[in-house]
Design an enzyme around this catalytic site. Structure first.
Site, PDB file in Angstrom:
ATOM      1  N   CYS A  33       0.105   8.740   1.578  1.00  0.00           N
ATOM      2  CA  CYS A  33       0.582   7.396   1.928  1.00  0.00           C
ATOM      3  C   CYS A  33       2.080   7.245   1.634  1.00  0.00           C
ATOM      4  CB  CYS A  33      -0.239   6.376   1.135  1.00  0.00           C
ATOM      5  SG  CYS A  33       0.399   4.692   1.170  1.00  0.00           S
ATOM      6  N   CYS A  36       3.063   4.163  -0.432  1.00  0.00           N
ATOM      7  CA  CYS A  36       2.620   4.362  -1.816  1.00  0.00           C
ATOM      8  C   CYS A  36       3.685   5.145  -2.585  1.00  0.00           C
ATOM      9  CB  CYS A  36       1.300   5.128  -1.872  1.00  0.00           C
ATOM     10  SG  CYS A  36      -0.074   4.299  -1.060  1.00  0.00           S
TER      11      CYS A  36
END
Length: 109
Positions: A33, A36
């Protein structure tokens, strides 16, 4: 993880998050991600800045399927602030550290 954040598994979630004496900010994330990874350094810094007032925990959703499912995590990064074993605030998506800090401060009281 590091000195300012802790990795939490499904099996540790109750002990490290729900039973914690201080609030815990849980970052539901995954290695693949991008957003993230963008907020990870900010969370690391906040973990240090709020040491003693709040713990920053990270749950890898690829290796821990039960907990994200229990809390309805549908997209990542999702941040959930737990106080006294209950989720009290939730934020989805990346944001600058200043915004993240302001959000945390407003929820910690």
């Amino acid at each position: 993880m590091s000195e300012n954040t802790i990795a939490v598994s499904d099996d540790q979630f109750k002990t490290l998050v729900l039973d914690s004496k201080e609030p815990v900010l849980v970052d539901f994330w995954a290695e693949w991600c991008g957003p993230c990874k963008m907020i990870a350094p900010a969370l690391e810094e906040l973990g240090g800045e709020f040491k003693g007032r709040m713990t920053v925990a990270k749950v890898d959703i690829d290796n821990n399927l039960r907990t994200p499912n229990e809390y309805g995590v549908r997209s990542i990064p999702t941040l959930v602030l737990f106080k006294d074993g209950k989720p009290v605030a939730q934020q989805t998506g990346a944001m600058p550290k200043s915004q993240l800090k302001a959000w945390v401060e407003s929820k910690l009281g």
